[in-house]
Design an enzyme around this catalytic site. Structure first.
Site, PDB file in Angstrom:
ATOM      1  N   ASN A  89       0.853  -1.196   0.000  1.00 16.27           N
ATOM      2  CA  ASN A  89       0.000   0.000   0.000  1.00 16.27           C
ATOM      3  C   ASN A  89       0.890   1.248   0.000  1.00 16.27           C
ATOM      4  OD1 ASN A  89      -1.526   2.225   0.842  1.00 16.27           O
ATOM      5  ND2 ASN A  89      -2.945   0.948   2.023  1.00 16.27           N
ATOM      6  N   ASP A 114      -0.759  -3.655  10.542  1.00 19.13           N
ATOM      7  CA  ASP A 114      -2.131  -4.035  10.195  1.00 19.13           C
ATOM      8  C   ASP A 114      -3.059  -3.038  10.874  1.00 19.13           C
ATOM      9  OD1 ASP A 114      -3.768  -5.900   8.735  1.00 19.13           O
ATOM     10  OD2 ASP A 114      -4.622  -6.428  10.672  1.00 19.13           O
ATOM     11  N   PHE A 148      -6.297   8.154   2.456  1.00 17.61           N
ATOM     12  CA  PHE A 148      -6.750   6.964   1.728  1.00 17.61           C
ATOM     13  C   PHE A 148      -7.794   6.232   2.567  1.00 17.61           C
ATOM     14  CE2 PHE A 148      -4.657   3.521   4.112  1.00 17.61           C
ATOM     15  CZ  PHE A 148      -3.740   4.236   4.853  1.00 17.61           C
ATOM     16  N   LYS A 203      -2.573  14.512  10.118  1.00 18.64           N
ATOM     17  CA  LYS A 203      -2.921  13.096  10.275  1.00 18.64           C
ATOM     18  C   LYS A 203      -1.727  12.322  10.847  1.00 18.64           C
ATOM     19  CE  LYS A 203      -4.298   8.785   8.192  1.00 18.64           C
ATOM     20  NZ  LYS A 203      -4.393   7.919   7.031  1.00 18.64           N
ATOM     21  N   ARG A 226      -1.767   5.127  13.380  1.00 21.77           N
ATOM     22  CA  ARG A 226      -0.474   4.687  12.845  1.00 21.77           C
ATOM     23  C   ARG A 226       0.653   5.516  13.461  1.00 21.77           C
ATOM     24  NH1 ARG A 226      -2.124   4.657   8.110  1.00 21.77           N
ATOM     25  NH2 ARG A 226      -2.712   2.483   8.276  1.00 21.77           N
TER      26      ARG A 226
HETATM   27  P1  IMP Z   1      -4.621  -3.022   5.936  1.00 21.42           P
HETATM   28  O1  IMP Z   1      -3.977  -2.698   7.235  1.00 21.42           O
HETATM   29  O2  IMP Z   1      -3.742  -2.621   4.787  1.00 21.42           O
HETATM   30  O3  IMP Z   1      -5.097  -4.449   5.887  1.00 21.42           O
HETATM   31  O4  IMP Z   1      -5.895  -2.064   5.799  1.00 21.42           O
HETATM   32  C1  IMP Z   1      -7.129  -2.331   6.410  1.00 21.42           C
HETATM   33  C2  IMP Z   1      -8.218  -1.435   5.897  1.00 21.42           C
HETATM   34  O5  IMP Z   1      -8.295  -0.278   6.715  1.00 21.42           O
HETATM   35  C3  IMP Z   1      -8.088  -0.947   4.463  1.00 21.42           C
HETATM   36  O6  IMP Z   1      -9.367  -0.860   3.891  1.00 21.42           O
HETATM   37  C4  IMP Z   1      -7.471   0.430   4.622  1.00 21.42           C
HETATM   38  O7  IMP Z   1      -7.833   1.288   3.566  1.00 21.42           O
HETATM   39  C5  IMP Z   1      -8.098   0.884   5.937  1.00 21.42           C
HETATM   40  N1  IMP Z   1      -7.166   1.777   6.623  1.00 21.42           N
HETATM   41  C6  IMP Z   1      -6.036   1.424   7.268  1.00 21.42           C
HETATM   42  N2  IMP Z   1      -5.408   2.507   7.742  1.00 21.42           N
HETATM   43  C7  IMP Z   1      -6.146   3.561   7.361  1.00 21.42           C
HETATM   44  C8  IMP Z   1      -5.964   4.952   7.514  1.00 21.42           C
HETATM   45  O8  IMP Z   1      -4.993   5.458   8.077  1.00 21.42           O
HETATM   46  N3  IMP Z   1      -6.929   5.724   7.001  1.00 21.42           N
HETATM   47  C9  IMP Z   1      -8.012   5.216   6.347  1.00 21.42           C
HETATM   48  N4  IMP Z   1      -8.215   3.934   6.148  1.00 21.42           N
HETATM   49  C10 IMP Z   1      -7.275   3.095   6.659  1.00 21.42           C
END
Ligand code: IMP
Length: 195
Positions: A10, A70, A150, A173, A179
């Site tokens: 990502n 994650d 995003f 942010k 995060r």
């Molecule tokens: P993963 O950690 O890449 O598996 O993301 C999990 C889900 O949460 C995905 O749909 C991401 O777009 C969303 N997500 C994770 N972190 C953020 C963020 O900081 N802002 C918005 N969406 C997030």
């Protein structure tokens, strides 16, 4: 200089990790440098489990210290859903946001409480691991607002600013987010490894 692999495909996430960990004497590599790495099945019940699994698999594959993250969103009135299933909630960011807004139709702002959660895992090829977490509370908006960020950013309001992460933009942010909080703890661990 230490090399750390960021176990993510990502682009937005990688960008945030690098920005928040700026200033460390680290050369970051990503999955672009290890294109053949097979996708980790994110089948854990918690963010910690998924982050640790990704970090362990990638550290073994690359032979290098690896950082995996994650994350997801938990909505209080949905019993914490979509939670660890946030990425699989629908097929695109836009569809995920619209699905969540639809589920919350008619729910007043006071009952739209949610939190983003992040788990950051470090692993080395010898089996050493650490995992830390961070969260950020907010409310789900009534419609998407702002083009920054995003994922769920355009529908996640930070009450103090009455703006979504999509409206607040990256500098803020990256100070307030789930995060950012998990990575501030990660920074301390990485600094102690370098000391
Ligand atoms: P993963 O950690 O890449 O598996 O993301 C999990 C889900 O949460 C995905 O749909 C991401 O777009 C969303 N997500 C994770 N972190 C953020 C963020 O900081 N802002 C918005 N969406 C997030």
């Amino acid at each position: 200089m230490v090399e750390v692999v960021i176990a993510s495909r990502n682009y937005n996430k990688i960008r945030e990790v690098k920005e928040i960990l700026k200033g460390l004497d680290i050369k970051f590599l990503s999955l672009k440098n290890f294109a053949d790495f097979p996708k980790t099945e994110e089948d854990g019940n918690t963010f910690n489990e998924n982050a640790l699994k990704k970090a362990r698999e990638m550290a073994k594959w690359t032979g290098r210290l690896t950082l995996a993250e994650d994350s997801g969103i938990e909505v209080d009135c949905l019993g914490g859903a979509p939670g660890v299933l946030s990425a699989r909630f629908a097929s695109t960011d836009r569809k995920r946001n619209l699905k969540l807004l639809k589920l919350l139709e008619g729910v007043p702002l006071s009952k739209r409480k949610a939190r983003f959660r992040s788990a950051v895992a470090l692993a080395n090829p010898k089996g050493w691991t650490r995992v830390v977490g961070g969260s950020c509370r907010g409310r789900i908006s009534f419609k998407p607002r702002g083009n920054s960020g995003f994922g769920y950013d355009p529908i996640f309001i930070i009450p103090k600013y009455n703006k979504t992460f999509g409206e607040l933009g990256y500098p803020l942010k990256n100070k307030l987010s789930h995060r950012a909080r998990a990575l501030q703890k990660t920074r301390k661990i990485l600094e102690s490894l370098q000391a």
